[in-house]
Design a protein around this motif. Structure first.
Motif, mmCIF file in Angstrom:
data_model
loop_
_atom_site.group_PDB
_atom_site.id
_atom_site.type_symbol
_atom_site.label_atom_id
_atom_site.label_comp_id
_atom_site.label_asym_id
_atom_site.label_seq_id
_atom_site.Cartn_x
_atom_site.Cartn_y
_atom_site.Cartn_z
ATOM 1 N N PHE A 154 0.866 -1.176 0.000
ATOM 2 C CA PHE A 154 0.000 0.000 0.000
ATOM 3 C C PHE A 154 0.905 1.229 0.000
ATOM 4 O O PHE A 154 1.709 1.415 0.919
ATOM 5 C CB PHE A 154 -0.908 -0.002 1.231
ATOM 6 C CG PHE A 154 -1.954 -1.078 1.210
ATOM 7 C CD1 PHE A 154 -3.214 -0.832 0.680
ATOM 8 C CD2 PHE A 154 -1.672 -2.344 1.694
ATOM 9 C CE1 PHE A 154 -4.180 -1.831 0.645
ATOM 10 C CE2 PHE A 154 -2.626 -3.352 1.661
ATOM 11 C CZ PHE A 154 -3.874 -3.100 1.135
ATOM 12 N N THR A 155 0.793 2.051 -1.046
ATOM 13 C CA THR A 155 1.680 3.206 -1.150
ATOM 14 C C THR A 155 1.051 4.269 -2.040
ATOM 15 O O THR A 155 -0.121 4.185 -2.395
ATOM 16 C CB THR A 155 3.062 2.762 -1.674
ATOM 17 O OG1 THR A 155 3.993 3.847 -1.560
ATOM 18 C CG2 THR A 155 2.997 2.310 -3.118
ATOM 19 N N GLY A 156 1.849 5.280 -2.402
ATOM 20 C CA GLY A 156 1.329 6.440 -3.110
ATOM 21 C C GLY A 156 1.610 6.465 -4.596
ATOM 22 O O GLY A 156 2.318 5.610 -5.143
ATOM 23 N N SER A 157 1.098 7.502 -5.245
ATOM 24 C CA SER A 157 1.158 7.607 -6.705
ATOM 25 C C SER A 157 2.568 7.804 -7.242
ATOM 26 O O SER A 157 2.809 7.578 -8.429
ATOM 27 C CB SER A 157 0.285 8.783 -7.161
ATOM 28 O OG SER A 157 0.779 10.011 -6.629
ATOM 29 N N TRP A 158 3.491 8.218 -6.354
ATOM 30 C CA TRP A 158 4.840 8.504 -6.850
ATOM 31 C C TRP A 158 5.511 7.275 -7.459
ATOM 32 O O TRP A 158 6.403 7.407 -8.295
ATOM 33 C CB TRP A 158 5.706 9.094 -5.735
ATOM 34 C CG TRP A 158 5.735 8.262 -4.484
ATOM 35 C CD1 TRP A 158 6.543 7.205 -4.218
ATOM 36 C CD2 TRP A 158 4.902 8.430 -3.340
ATOM 37 N NE1 TRP A 158 6.272 6.688 -2.981
ATOM 38 C CE2 TRP A 158 5.266 7.418 -2.415
ATOM 39 C CE3 TRP A 158 3.900 9.333 -3.005
ATOM 40 C CZ2 TRP A 158 4.645 7.293 -1.166
ATOM 41 C CZ3 TRP A 158 3.281 9.201 -1.770
ATOM 42 C CH2 TRP A 158 3.653 8.198 -0.868
ATOM 43 N N ILE A 159 5.113 6.064 -7.045
ATOM 44 C CA ILE A 159 5.791 4.902 -7.630
ATOM 45 C C ILE A 159 5.340 4.653 -9.072
ATOM 46 O O ILE A 159 6.019 3.936 -9.804
ATOM 47 C CB ILE A 159 5.652 3.629 -6.783
ATOM 48 C CG1 ILE A 159 4.276 3.001 -6.892
ATOM 49 C CG2 ILE A 159 6.020 3.877 -5.343
ATOM 50 C CD1 ILE A 159 4.253 1.578 -6.358
ATOM 51 N N LEU A 160 4.215 5.260 -9.481
ATOM 52 C CA LEU A 160 3.832 5.165 -10.889
ATOM 53 C C LEU A 160 4.903 5.788 -11.773
ATOM 54 O O LEU A 160 5.208 5.270 -12.855
ATOM 55 C CB LEU A 160 2.486 5.860 -11.124
ATOM 56 C CG LEU A 160 1.246 5.188 -10.533
ATOM 57 C CD1 LEU A 160 0.028 6.074 -10.714
ATOM 58 C CD2 LEU A 160 1.016 3.824 -11.167
ATOM 59 N N ARG A 161 5.453 6.887 -11.301
ATOM 60 C CA ARG A 161 6.503 7.550 -12.075
ATOM 61 C C ARG A 161 7.742 6.665 -12.173
ATOM 62 O O ARG A 161 8.375 6.570 -13.221
ATOM 63 C CB ARG A 161 6.855 8.902 -11.433
ATOM 64 C CG ARG A 161 7.756 9.781 -12.283
ATOM 65 C CD ARG A 161 7.817 11.189 -11.700
ATOM 66 N NE ARG A 161 8.557 12.090 -12.557
ATOM 67 C CZ ARG A 161 9.865 12.293 -12.473
ATOM 68 N NH1 ARG A 161 10.567 11.643 -11.565
ATOM 69 N NH2 ARG A 161 10.470 13.135 -13.284
#
Length: 446
Positions: free
Chosen positions: A277-284
């Motif tokens: 569970f984490t944030g959108s920054w790993i999409l980048r």
């Protein structure tokens, strides 16, 4: 004091830097603005220069001095500036900080006209708009700049191999536990994969990691009147016992409890965990080639999906925070500061900064921008986080979160078996201690 809402691992090593941006006139007529920003990208100075370039091109007699602070020291620097009145014109504040700094009388309230100029409350995600003022004060002291929300990232290939439909797995707490039990220990690329990865006490996100589970059980971090801690309520205890049971049952490896969020994310990239569970920054990161420091070439980048938190008895809300921008009351150039603030929170600027940082725009029209929604995984993420929730906006949240961070972090020693035997009663005793300390902090902040 670590009270910021978002801290990727590289922030701690960012040095205090300053640069001058803009085609400034050397004449005495030039206006100079000082702005303090935290680092959310790996090249914050260069990215700020690019972000402000179109605005400065239209305002050639404006000089903007950008100082980049690291999150670790920003709280002390900002509170010192608030107390002395010697701060910048414009500054970034973690969404959990606005109530405290405005309570010190250091921020310039934004008028109804100014709010209307940027679209008002309806233009922004409700969760982050709530951070722009104290819960007991209708005055608005800041505008949301970017957002940080959390969702589940999972390996689609692992779920498929296990014969599990992700939609079913993330339906509720019961189905999620069953799915993790079935996935745990599966062989993937010749090695066993753990069902779930989450960090323990060595992480700065301990409170953020627990909050959605507590909310979804019907609990909260504070009582309804905002005067007392609710961390040891029956609902919170139920949520934390459920959450920690994954580690106690071996569905989260014991080694994960020694790691921080960045290391858990790396574990997802290299195939150690099926779900995080984490944030959108790993999409980048998942969209960036290895040659540029990203994970595009990893197996995970080609086999992942995004889902919401599994629903508890009271829903499936997620943690939703970020950073706001505010004008300091001590500024001698409030009109120019406002113009810059309105530009930085415009749709165009927020879309551009999202592309630079990997964070979500705080504006709803920017978050739904076609150029961002073209990434199907980003679109999945936005669909899952709209039901976001922020912490209560109280002046004492900073020191309160530090108490939670310390005590809940220590609780993971029980979960790991380092400090006594793991039982629901042991967890309750740890939470009772946490609540008592938290109540002392809340008493002092009133």
């Amino acid at each position: 004091m670590k009270t910021s809402s978002f801290k990727p691992s590289y922030l701690a090593s960012t040095l205090l830097l300053a640069t001058t941006l803009g085609m400034a006139s050397q004449s005495a007529m030039a206006t100079e603005l000082n702005i303090w920003i935290m680092s959310t990208t790996t090249q914050q100075q260069q990215d700020m220069k690019e972000l402000l370039r179109p605005y400065l091109a239209k305002n050639p007699n404006l000089r903007v001095n950008v100082t980049v602070l690291n999150w670790e020291s920003a709280w002390s620097k900002i509170t010192a500036a608030a107390a002395s009145g010697q701060g910048p014109d414009l500054l970034e504040l973690g969404t959990t900080w606005v109530a405290a700094i405005s309570s010190m009388g250091a921020l310039e309230p934004l008028s109804a006209q100014q709010q209307n100029e940027v679209g008002g409350a309806k233009a922004f995600f409700p969760a982050v708009w709530g951070s722009t003022h104290r819960y007991d004060d209708t005055k608005i002291y800041a505008l949301p700049w970017y957002a940080d929300a959390r969702a589940a990232f999972y390996r689609t290939d692992v779920f498929k191999k296990a014969g599990i439909n992700p939609k079913d797995a993330f339906t509720n707490w019961g189905s999620f536990k069953q799915a993790m039990q079935k996935i745990n220990g599966q062989m993937v690329d010749g090695k066993k994969i753990a069902a779930l990865g989450y960090p323990g006490k060595n992480d700065w996100n301990v409170v953020h990691n627990l909050a959605p589970w507590i909310w979804n059980a019907g609990g909260d971090l504070l009582t309804a009147d905002k005067k007392h801690s609710a961390i040891n309520s029956p609902e919170a205890l139920q949520a934390i016992t459920y959450y920690t049971s994954f580690a106690a049952e071996g569905l989260v490896p014991s080694s994960a409890l020694e790691k921080d969020s960045s290391q858990i994310e790396s574990g997802f990239f290299n195939g150690q965990y099926a779900v995080i569970f984490t944030g959108s920054w790993i999409l980048r990161q998942l969209n960036t080639p290895k040659a540029k420091g990203g994970q595009m070439d990893s197996v995970a980048a080609h086999n992942f999906g995004v889902e919401s938190y599994p629903a508890g008895l009271k829903g499936n809300q997620t943690f939703f925070s970020g950073s706001d921008l505010a004008i300091m009351k001590s500024s001698k150039n409030k009109d120019e500061a406002w113009k810059l603030l309105s530009f930085m929170t415009s749709r165009e600027a927020e879309v551009n900064y999202s592309k630079m940082s990997g964070m979500l725009p705080a504006r709803q029209d920017a978050a739904n921008d076609p150029t961002l929604m073209a990434d199907p995984h980003y679109a999945e993420f936005i669909a899952q986080v709209k039901n976001g929730r922020h912490y209560p906006s109280v002046a004492g949240w900073g020191p309160l979160e530090s108490v939670y961070l310390k005590n809940i972090g220590n609780m993971f020693d029980i979960v790991a078996g380092v400090k006594g035997k793991y039982t629901p009663q042991a967890i309750k005793q740890a939470l009772d201690v946490t609540a008592n300390e938290a109540n002392d902090v809340l008493d002092e902040s009133r």
